[in-house]
Design a protein around this motif. Structure first.
Motif, PDB file in Angstrom:
ATOM      1  N   LEU A  11      32.864  65.762  65.313  1.00 54.56           N
ATOM      2  CA  LEU A  11      32.877  64.870  64.716  1.00 54.56           C
ATOM      3  C   LEU A  11      31.762  63.686  65.172  1.00 54.56           C
ATOM      4  O   LEU A  11      31.065  63.437  64.073  1.00 54.56           O
ATOM      5  N   LEU A  12      31.656  63.930  66.564  1.00 57.17           N
ATOM      6  CA  LEU A  12      30.213  62.994  66.715  1.00 57.17           C
ATOM      7  C   LEU A  12      29.559  63.227  66.702  1.00 57.17           C
ATOM      8  O   LEU A  12      28.828  62.137  66.174  1.00 57.17           O
ATOM      9  N   ALA A  13      29.096  64.238  66.250  1.00 58.41           N
ATOM     10  CA  ALA A  13      27.338  64.901  66.199  1.00 58.41           C
ATOM     11  C   ALA A  13      27.527  64.368  64.605  1.00 58.41           C
ATOM     12  O   ALA A  13      26.048  64.036  63.943  1.00 58.41           O
ATOM     13  N   GLY A  14      28.722  64.872  63.615  1.00 55.63           N
ATOM     14  CA  GLY A  14      28.816  64.324  62.428  1.00 55.63           C
ATOM     15  C   GLY A  14      28.275  62.908  62.003  1.00 55.63           C
ATOM     16  O   GLY A  14      27.525  62.356  61.389  1.00 55.63           O
ATOM     17  N   GLU A  15      29.322  61.962  62.209  1.00 57.89           N
ATOM     18  CA  GLU A  15      28.777  60.776  62.910  1.00 57.89           C
ATOM     19  C   GLU A  15      27.566  59.882  63.354  1.00 57.89           C
ATOM     20  O   GLU A  15      26.635  58.976  62.465  1.00 57.89           O
ATOM     21  N   LEU A  75      32.564  55.677  68.983  1.00 61.94           N
ATOM     22  CA  LEU A  75      31.184  55.646  70.246  1.00 61.94           C
ATOM     23  C   LEU A  75      29.803  56.148  68.881  1.00 61.94           C
ATOM     24  O   LEU A  75      28.945  55.595  68.837  1.00 61.94           O
ATOM     25  N   GLY A  76      30.454  57.327  67.864  1.00 58.86           N
ATOM     26  CA  GLY A  76      29.220  57.098  67.137  1.00 58.86           C
ATOM     27  C   GLY A  76      28.592  56.062  66.879  1.00 58.86           C
ATOM     28  O   GLY A  76      27.023  56.388  66.807  1.00 58.86           O
ATOM     29  N   TRP A  77      29.237  55.626  65.851  1.00 62.94           N
ATOM     30  CA  TRP A  77      28.146  54.380  65.111  1.00 62.94           C
ATOM     31  C   TRP A  77      27.171  54.202  66.027  1.00 62.94           C
ATOM     32  O   TRP A  77      26.423  52.536  65.666  1.00 62.94           O
ATOM     33  N   LYS A  78      28.300  53.193  67.755  1.00 68.02           N
ATOM     34  CA  LYS A  78      27.791  52.782  68.087  1.00 68.02           C
ATOM     35  C   LYS A  78      26.318  53.062  69.161  1.00 68.02           C
ATOM     36  O   LYS A  78      25.468  52.468  69.600  1.00 68.02           O
ATOM     37  N   LEU A  84      27.322  48.971  73.542  1.00 63.50           N
ATOM     38  CA  LEU A  84      27.960  50.325  73.596  1.00 63.50           C
ATOM     39  C   LEU A  84      29.161  49.848  74.997  1.00 63.50           C
ATOM     40  O   LEU A  84      30.453  50.911  74.912  1.00 63.50           O
ATOM     41  N   ASP A  85      29.070  48.882  75.345  1.00 61.78           N
ATOM     42  CA  ASP A  85      30.479  48.555  76.311  1.00 61.78           C
ATOM     43  C   ASP A  85      31.714  48.480  75.335  1.00 61.78           C
ATOM     44  O   ASP A  85      32.605  48.371  76.207  1.00 61.78           O
ATOM     45  N   THR A  86      31.869  48.146  74.974  1.00 59.35           N
ATOM     46  CA  THR A  86      33.058  48.476  73.430  1.00 59.35           C
ATOM     47  C   THR A  86      33.698  49.053  73.391  1.00 59.35           C
ATOM     48  O   THR A  86      34.767  49.504  73.238  1.00 59.35           O
ATOM     49  N   TYR A  87      32.825  50.428  73.505  1.00 66.96           N
ATOM     50  CA  TYR A  87      33.443  51.558  73.529  1.00 66.96           C
ATOM     51  C   TYR A  87      34.846  51.583  74.093  1.00 66.96           C
ATOM     52  O   TYR A  87      36.240  52.558  74.504  1.00 66.96           O
ATOM     53  N   HIS A  88      34.657  51.660  75.950  1.00 61.88           N
ATOM     54  CA  HIS A  88      35.898  52.108  76.735  1.00 61.88           C
ATOM     55  C   HIS A  88      36.464  50.733  76.806  1.00 61.88           C
ATOM     56  O   HIS A  88      38.047  50.784  76.668  1.00 61.88           O
ATOM     57  N   ALA A  89      35.875  49.446  76.209  1.00 62.89           N
ATOM     58  CA  ALA A  89      36.707  48.845  76.429  1.00 62.89           C
ATOM     59  C   ALA A  89      38.008  48.286  74.652  1.00 62.89           C
ATOM     60  O   ALA A  89      39.084  48.223  75.417  1.00 62.89           O
ATOM     61  N   LEU A 107      34.500  42.553  56.352  1.00 57.31           N
ATOM     62  CA  LEU A 107      33.027  43.286  56.984  1.00 57.31           C
ATOM     63  C   LEU A 107      33.866  44.339  57.355  1.00 57.31           C
ATOM     64  O   LEU A 107      34.619  43.855  58.767  1.00 57.31           O
ATOM     65  N   ILE A 108      33.346  45.266  57.402  1.00 58.26           N
ATOM     66  CA  ILE A 108      33.497  46.294  57.514  1.00 58.26           C
ATOM     67  C   ILE A 108      33.311  47.230  59.009  1.00 58.26           C
ATOM     68  O   ILE A 108      32.000  47.963  58.286  1.00 58.26           O
ATOM     69  N   ARG A 109      33.702  47.452  60.372  1.00 58.23           N
ATOM     70  CA  ARG A 109      32.707  48.432  60.641  1.00 58.23           C
ATOM     71  C   ARG A 109      32.402  50.500  59.901  1.00 58.23           C
ATOM     72  O   ARG A 109      33.612  50.091  59.032  1.00 58.23           O
ATOM     73  N   PRO A 110      31.487  50.662  60.751  1.00 58.00           N
ATOM     74  CA  PRO A 110      31.679  51.650  60.573  1.00 58.00           C
ATOM     75  C   PRO A 110      32.866  53.165  60.469  1.00 58.00           C
ATOM     76  O   PRO A 110      33.124  53.857  59.558  1.00 58.00           O
ATOM     77  N   ASP A 111      33.688  52.716  61.973  1.00 55.40           N
ATOM     78  CA  ASP A 111      34.807  54.097  61.882  1.00 55.40           C
ATOM     79  C   ASP A 111      35.958  53.135  61.015  1.00 55.40           C
ATOM     80  O   ASP A 111      37.131  53.515  61.431  1.00 55.40           O
ATOM     81  N   GLY A 112      36.262  51.797  60.397  1.00 57.54           N
ATOM     82  CA  GLY A 112      37.147  51.472  59.000  1.00 57.54           C
ATOM     83  C   GLY A 112      37.859  50.166  59.714  1.00 57.54           C
ATOM     84  O   GLY A 112      38.721  49.560  58.966  1.00 57.54           O
TER      85      GLY A 112
END
Length: 530
Positions: A19-23, A326-329, A343-348, A495-500
C-alpha cells in the motif's frame, strides 16, 4: 544487474509495504519493493479488514475491487470485544465495518494494483544490510543473481516483527512478552450437522457456541467460518505446559487444546479441499512497539513498528493506515514541497495510535483469563455495554475512528477522518471517497457557503468559497479545489489531507477562517509557489 537507485526502497511486500508503494506511485514517486520470498505468501494470516481502513481503501477505489458491496461501506450490526457481544443497533453513527478477505488474496490484489501504477516489486530479493550516509541510505541486497547495492533517499522497513531494518537502524523494540498463554488455531473439517444457522457451532455434550470469540472458565474458544467450507477453530489456554520450540503443530494438538477448554471433544479433522490452510500455534505472545518510527532517513511501519495480539482484528487497520500516513509525507519531501518537520509528524501521529491498539488488545486478552474475578469483571462490562454510549465508545476504539491528530486547528472536525459525505458536483453525484482517488490534498467547499457575493450580502466580511479558492491558488500544483453541495453539511469548507484526515475546517465565511486556511496550507503543504 537491477536498477541501483530509487527514491524510496521498501523492505517487505506484505499488505503494508505494497500500500505504501501505491501511495508513493500515485504521487509520482519511484519506489522499489524488496521481498525475500520468491512469490506472494500463501500462508493464511489475517482473515479480513476491520474499521477505518475500509474507508481508506474506498478512497483509493479498492474497496469494491477487493470484494466490498456496491455503494459506501456499510457498518456492522454487531461485533465483539473480548468475546462480549456488542449490538450497534442503537448507534446513530456506527463506525464499525468489515471486509472479509484472506491476507494472501489481499496481497495478490494489492500487488496487481501497484504494478498497474508502475511499481517494481522484486520477489526473491532480500535486504541484508542498510547504512545511512550523506542524506540517504545504502542498501545491500541478496538477489537471485547475486548481491548488489541499491541507493535510496529513504528506506522503509515493512519487514515484520523481527524487522532487520529496525535492528540495523538501532531502534529499540520495548514491550511485554506473555509466557502464560498458548493459542492454537487452524482451518478444520467439521460435520455439517454441527453448524448452526447463525454461524455458530453445536458442540456435542456441551451445547451451542456462537460465532466468534467465546470465553469459558478453562480458557477461550473461537469458531468462525468466514469462507464456506473452511471453518476456523481456535483454543486459548492460560498456564498450560509449554511446547518445545520447533515442535510441529498438528490437528491432533488443536483438537486436544479444544477438549481442554470445552471439557468435551469436538469432532474436527484436517480440512478438505484446496489449501493453503491455517494451522499454527502462538505462544509467548509479544506486545511491543518501536520506541521511534523514524531514525534519520529510515522509517518503520506495520509489524516492524508494533506487534500485538490479533484479537478483534486491529492489525491491518493499524498498519495500512501507517502506510497512508507516511506515503504522502515522503512524497512531499521527495517532490520538494514538504514543510519543515512534516516527516516528524509520522511518528507523532501514528505512535500514539499504536499505543492505543496495544492497550485494547492487552485488555481483551486479560478478559479471557480464567478465574471468578475475571468472570465478575466481564459481567460488569456486559451490563455497561448494554448502554449505547458505552458501546459507541468501544466501537470507536476498535474501529480507530476515535483517532484525532493534532493538526493545529481547533474545529471539531480537524484531525479526524473526513465524514463520508455524498456530494453533488457539476451535475453529478460523488462520494468524498471518490474525490480522494488521486491521493492529493483537497479543499472542499460546500453548499456555496460564503461565496464572495454571499459574504458581502450577509456582511460577514469577504472570506468564503471564492476567497478560499483564492487563498489556495498558490498551492494549486499540489492541492485540488472542489466545489460541491450536500445535505446536512458538517462544515462550510474542509481541507482534506491525502490520507483522508481533515487539516482545517470552517463553519462560515469569517476573515479569520481564510487566515486559518492559509496557516493550514502552509503547515501541511509547504510554501505557495508564485
Amino acid at each position: 544487474m537491477p536498477e541501483n537507485f530509487a527514491a524510496v526502497v521498501i523492505s517487505g511486500a506484505g499488505p503494508n509495504g505494497l500500500l505504501l508503494a501505491g501511495e508513493l506511485a500515485l504521487a509520482g514517486v519511484h519506489a522499489i519493493v524488496l521481498e525475500e520470498l520468491a512469490a506472494p505468501s500463501a500462508e493464511p494470516k489475517a482473515n479480513g479488514l476491520v474499521g477505518q481502513v475500509i474507508r481508506l481503501l474506498d478512497m483509493r477505489g479498492l474497496y469494491h475491487e477487493f470484494g466490498g458491496a456496491p455503494g459506501a461501506p456499510q457498518p456492522l450490526p454487531r461485533y465483539f470485544f473480548a468475546g462480549l457481544r456488542l449490538s450497534f443497533a442503537e448507534l446513530t453513527d456506527n463506525p464499525m465495518a468489515i471486509l472479509a478477505i484472506p491476507q494472501p488474496k489481499l496481497v495478490r490484489l494489492l500487488e496487481k494494483w501497484v504494478r498497474g501504477l508502475g511499481v517494481e516489486v522484486r520477489w526473491g530479493h532480500r535486504l541484508t544490510e542498510s547504512t545511512q550516509q550523506d542524506g540517504g541510505v545504502i542498501v545491500t541486497v541478496a538477489g537471485p543473481e547475486g548481491d548488489y547495492r541499491l541507493d535510496t533517499t529513504f528506506l522503509v522497513g515493512a519487514d515484520g516483527g523481527k524487522s532487520l531494518v529496525r535492528k540495523q537502524a538501532g531502534i529499540e523494540f520495548p514491550g511485554h512478552t506473555a509466557t502464560d498463554s498458548i493459542v492454537r488455531m487452524g482451518h478444520v473439517w467439521l460435520p455439517d450437522e454441527l453448524r448452526t444457522a447463525d454461524g455458530g457451532v453445536e458442540v456435542p455434550g456441551f451445547g451451542r457456541l456462537p460465532f466468534g470469540h467465546n470465553r469459558l472458565e478453562r480458557g477461550g474458544f473461537v469458531f468462525a467460518e468466514l469462507e464456506p467450507g473452511r471453518p476456523l477453530v481456535a483454543s486459548m489456554e492460560f498456564g498450560g505446559e509449554p511446547v518445545s520450540e520447533g515442535t510441529p503443530m498438528t490437528i491432533e494438538e488443536l483438537r486436544a487444546g479444544v477438549r481442554r477448554v470445552l471439557g468435551v471433544d469436538l469432532p474436527i479433522e484436517a480440512p478438505r479441499g484446496p489449501g493453503p490452510h491455517a494451522l499454527r500455534r502462538i505462544d509467548n505472545q509479544n506486545t511491543r512497539q518501536a520506541e521511534r518510527y523514524r531514525s534519520g532517513n529510515v522509517f518503520l511501519l506495520g509489524d516492524a513498528a508494533h506487534v500485538h495480539s490479533g484479537i478483534g482484528g486491529p492489525g491491518l487497520n493499524l498498519g495500512l493506515q501507517d502506510a497512508a500516513n507516511l506515503g504522502w509525507k515522503l512524497a512531499a519531501e521527495i517532490n520538494g514541497w514538504a514543510p519543515d518537520g512534516l516527516l516528524d509528524t509520522y511518528h507523532a501521529e501514528r505512535h500514539p495510535v499504536g499505543v492505543r491498539v496495544m492497550m485494547s488488545s492487552l485488555a481483551q486478552t486479560a478478559l479471557f483469563a480464567p478465574g471468578p474475578e475475571v468472570t465478575a469483571l466481564r459481567t460488569l462490562l456486559d451490563e455497561m455495554l448494554c448502554q449505547p454510549e458505552n458501546t459507541a465508545y468501544i466501537a470507536r476504539l476498535m474501529s480507530g475512528s476515535d483517532t484525532r491528530y493534532e493538526v493545529g486547528d481547533d474545529h471539531p472536525l480537524a484531525g479526524r477522518m473526513v465524514p463520508d459525505l455524498t456530494l453533488e458536483i457539476g451535475g453529478g453525484t460523488q462520494r468524498v471517497a471518490e474525490v480522494l482517488r488521486t491521493a492529493r490534498p483537497v479543499l472542499l467547499t460546500l453548499n456555496g457557503a460564503g461565496t464572495n457575493d454571499d459574504a458581502v450580502d450577509s456582511g460577514r466580511g469577504g472570506a468564503g468559497v471564492g476567497a478560499y479558492a483564492d487563498v489556495a491558488a498558490g498551492w494549486r500544483d499540489r492541492v485540488d479545489t472542489v466545489v460541491a453541495t450536500t445535505a446536512d453539511a458538517p462544515a462550510a469548507a474542509l481541507l482534506i489531507r491525502p490520507d483522508g484526515y481533515v487539516a482545517w475546517a470552517a463553519d462560515g465565511a469569517a476573515q479569520s477562517d481564510a487566515e486559518r486556511l492559509r496557516e493550514a496550507l502552509t503547515r501541511w503543504f509547504g510554501v505557495p509557489r508564485n
